[in-house]
Design a protein around this motif. Sequence first.
Motif, mmCIF file in Angstrom:
data_model
loop_
_atom_site.group_PDB
_atom_site.id
_atom_site.type_symbol
_atom_site.label_atom_id
_atom_site.label_comp_id
_atom_site.label_asym_id
_atom_site.label_seq_id
_atom_site.Cartn_x
_atom_site.Cartn_y
_atom_site.Cartn_z
ATOM 1 N N CYS A 128 12.936 -13.278 -5.786
ATOM 2 C CA CYS A 128 11.516 -13.115 -6.105
ATOM 3 C C CYS A 128 10.709 -13.045 -4.818
ATOM 4 O O CYS A 128 10.876 -13.871 -3.925
ATOM 5 N N ASP A 129 9.833 -12.078 -4.725
ATOM 6 C CA ASP A 129 8.958 -11.955 -3.565
ATOM 7 C C ASP A 129 7.633 -12.631 -3.896
ATOM 8 O O ASP A 129 6.850 -12.128 -4.700
ATOM 9 N N LEU A 130 7.398 -13.756 -3.293
ATOM 10 C CA LEU A 130 6.166 -14.504 -3.552
ATOM 11 C C LEU A 130 5.178 -14.373 -2.393
ATOM 12 O O LEU A 130 4.279 -15.196 -2.263
ATOM 13 N N THR A 131 5.332 -13.327 -1.608
ATOM 14 C CA THR A 131 4.444 -13.097 -0.485
ATOM 15 C C THR A 131 3.003 -12.994 -0.972
ATOM 16 O O THR A 131 2.693 -12.203 -1.867
ATOM 17 N N GLY A 132 2.118 -13.798 -0.403
ATOM 18 C CA GLY A 132 0.706 -13.756 -0.754
ATOM 19 C C GLY A 132 0.370 -14.413 -2.077
ATOM 20 O O GLY A 132 -0.736 -14.254 -2.587
ATOM 21 N N LYS A 133 1.300 -15.169 -2.662
ATOM 22 C CA LYS A 133 1.053 -15.830 -3.941
ATOM 23 C C LYS A 133 1.185 -17.333 -3.778
ATOM 24 O O LYS A 133 1.972 -17.824 -2.971
ATOM 25 N N VAL A 134 0.388 -18.039 -4.545
ATOM 26 C CA VAL A 134 0.465 -19.494 -4.569
ATOM 27 C C VAL A 134 0.664 -19.926 -6.009
ATOM 28 O O VAL A 134 -0.076 -19.519 -6.894
ATOM 29 N N VAL A 135 1.683 -20.736 -6.247
ATOM 30 C CA VAL A 135 1.964 -21.232 -7.580
ATOM 31 C C VAL A 135 2.176 -22.727 -7.488
ATOM 32 O O VAL A 135 2.974 -23.201 -6.680
#
Length: 150
Positions: free
Chosen positions: A120-127
């Motif tokens: 999973c590419d979570l670049t630029g995401k905050v969870v």
Amino acid sequence: MAALKYAGLDDTDSEDELPPGWEERSTKDGWVYYANHLDEKTQWEHPKTGKRKRIAGDLPYGWEQETDENGQTYFVDHLNKRTTYLDPRLAFTVEDQPAKTNTRQKYDGNTTAMDILQGCDLTGKVVVVTGANTGIGKIKGRQFITKCLT
């Protein structure tokens, strides 16, 4: 398109119709490929649909496959006493259906977050999911995982 006009048919809007300058060919082992005479390149996927095809079955009754002095394959129609370099089975191709990989994974209590988020590419995401052990947190955590993996 020239073949359609020769047969007395008008141009069609079929999605399988090749763009101008393209030709459908087949290999000796029955795989269909496409030749782009404008760019002088070949490819396995249909230029419009992106689908791969293969030839299904044997030559029709009365047909024979031969090789000329240059090593090119040609076909002889003994019933109509004609020869052609175009494989008559191209009219009866089937779509090559690649085996679908099962992307569903089962997780258990020993599964780590890195196992779940692999790929999973979570670049630029905050969870941030808290309380993901039960209730709404668990549901939202699973929804996040499902969205991430699809």
